[in-house]
Design a protein around this motif. Structure first.
Motif, mmCIF file in Angstrom:
data_model
loop_
_atom_site.group_PDB
_atom_site.id
_atom_site.type_symbol
_atom_site.label_atom_id
_atom_site.label_comp_id
_atom_site.label_asym_id
_atom_site.label_seq_id
_atom_site.Cartn_x
_atom_site.Cartn_y
_atom_site.Cartn_z
ATOM 1 N N LYS A 327 -4.090 -9.532 43.699
ATOM 2 C CA LYS A 327 -4.954 -10.990 43.716
ATOM 3 C C LYS A 327 -4.914 -11.846 42.526
ATOM 4 O O LYS A 327 -4.715 -13.188 42.778
ATOM 5 C CB LYS A 327 -6.528 -10.419 43.895
ATOM 6 N N LYS A 328 -4.970 -11.106 41.316
ATOM 7 C CA LYS A 328 -4.737 -12.086 40.019
ATOM 8 C C LYS A 328 -3.341 -12.723 39.747
ATOM 9 O O LYS A 328 -3.447 -13.803 39.449
ATOM 10 C CB LYS A 328 -5.244 -10.988 38.881
ATOM 11 N N ARG A 330 -1.508 -13.148 42.353
ATOM 12 C CA ARG A 330 -1.308 -14.581 43.413
ATOM 13 C C ARG A 330 -2.052 -15.729 42.883
ATOM 14 O O ARG A 330 -1.595 -16.705 42.958
ATOM 15 C CB ARG A 330 -2.024 -13.944 44.643
ATOM 16 N N GLU A 331 -3.358 -15.669 42.325
ATOM 17 C CA GLU A 331 -3.949 -16.627 41.667
ATOM 18 C C GLU A 331 -3.130 -17.457 40.752
ATOM 19 O O GLU A 331 -2.835 -18.767 40.542
ATOM 20 C CB GLU A 331 -5.368 -16.398 41.197
ATOM 21 N N CYS A 334 0.360 -18.947 42.079
ATOM 22 C CA CYS A 334 -0.124 -20.169 43.263
ATOM 23 C C CYS A 334 -0.672 -21.549 42.390
ATOM 24 O O CYS A 334 -0.587 -22.313 42.812
ATOM 25 C CB CYS A 334 -1.256 -19.728 44.215
ATOM 26 N N SER A 335 -1.061 -21.129 41.086
ATOM 27 C CA SER A 335 -1.697 -22.215 40.449
ATOM 28 C C SER A 335 -0.620 -23.033 39.527
ATOM 29 O O SER A 335 -1.058 -23.963 38.822
ATOM 30 C CB SER A 335 -2.694 -21.560 39.613
#
Length: 336
Positions: A327-328, A330-331, A334-335
């Protein structure tokens, strides 16, 4: 062959072009993107004169596709395919994690694991009911009973089911299955690929054969797509090399290359690729960082006593920790 349609073309003109192609025994596949509309030509286009097509008012240009795979080619479908998988979405920025045991062993087991992986963030449930094994004496799966248990887990959790089809004669048992997996050993079982492609529009998770090139993987996807099913997921699960320390060698470079060559979603299987549960976390994070569209991870509530592939199976606690790291990443990705 790909035909680029002029901006602002009238629908009637496009339909006339498609009818012309059909009259030449060509199947026109129209794709409307944000910037342009294209028509991909499926069939024998050797007899089709590009100049004749390009002379039509509705046509901007005609491009030949040199690669042997056509429908799977990004030139044929410039934008990423987004697949609907029983409520979960995969591809085009939609990330999905498929998790569960290598094989279904009991209803209590699969329901318990389904609840734990869902709580950790998994979006689909995997579990083998039919198991292709190297040894004829090894556990071969529970068959129909295993599929029924997967359906129970689906009712309990709402997670879509991903499971492997080995024999087309079993296809009617897969009515409640959301994504049909074609395993590495069957990647070049072309009759099975054609039968599945013609029978269903359900997404097909196609695993790369242990000695297959990327072109061979894409050609296998082409068999499914040419038979009528455009919904294919490409899965890298490691290939056989000279190295024996790992079960297989995980090729993360395929993510970038397949995204360049094809519009189909790419999923990474770090469990089969490494064969070691302690390595799954880092490989899952790495696959996420390089842009994979999803992961497929084996999770078992008691790996030491698993009937199949316990050594590569994460516990629910390990999986939850991996999901937090994914999750981290991906964040962060994607940023950018």
């Amino acid at each position: 062959m790909v035909i680029i349609i002029k901006k602002g073309a009238e629908k009637a003109q496009v339909e006339h072009l498609k009818e012309l192609l059909r009259s030449r025994n060509i199947d026109p596949q129209e794709t409307k993107g944000a910037l342009q509309t294209i028509i991909g030509c499926i069939g024998d286009v050797a007899h089709l004169d590009p100049g004749l097509i390009e002379a039509l008012d509705v046509v901007e240009s005609v491009q030949r596709i040199q690669e042997p795979y056509k429908a799977a080619n990004r030139k044929f479908h410039p934008e990423d395919s987004v697949l609907e998988c029983g409520g979960a979405r995969l591809g085009g920025g939609n990330f999905s994690v498929i998790a569960g045991p290598c094989s279904v062993e009991s209803e209590e087991q699969i329901v318990s694991i389904a609840k734990s992986v869902k709580a950790a963030g998994a979006t689909m449930l995997r579990g083998g009911a039919f198991k292709p094994r190297t040894s004829p004496y090894a556990f071969q799966g529970l068959g129909k009973a295993g599929l029924d248990m997967l359906s129970s887990a689906k009712r309990e959790t709402g997670l879509p089911i991903v499971t492997e089809l080995m024999d087309f004669r079993d296809i009617e048992l897969f009515n409640d299955v959301d994504v049909i997996q074609i395993g590495a050993r069957n990647m070049q079982n072309f009759n099975l690929l054609k039968e599945v492609g013609a029978y269903t529009k359900k997404p097909i998770l196609l695993k790369r054969g242990m000695s297959a090139t990327l072109q061979e993987l894409l050609m296998s996807a082409e068999y499914i797509m040419a038979s009528g099913n455009p919904n294919v997921i490409l899965c890298e699960r490691g290939i056989r090399t000279f190295e024996t320390a790992l079960r297989n060698t995980l090729d993360l470079g395929v993510v970038t290359l397949l995204h360049r060559l094809s519009h189909l979603p790419v999923v990474i299987d770090p469990s089969h690729a490494t064969g070691h549960a302690f390595m799954v976390d880092s490989m899952a994070v790495g696959a996420t960082a390089v842009g994979a569209d999803g992961l497929i991870i084996e999770v078992h509530n008691d790996p030491a006593h698993a009937r199949c592939d316990g050594a590569q199976s994460q516990t629910p606690e390990m999986f939850a920790a991996t999901m937090e790291r994914v999750k981290k990443v991906r964040e962060a990705v994607c940023s950018r």
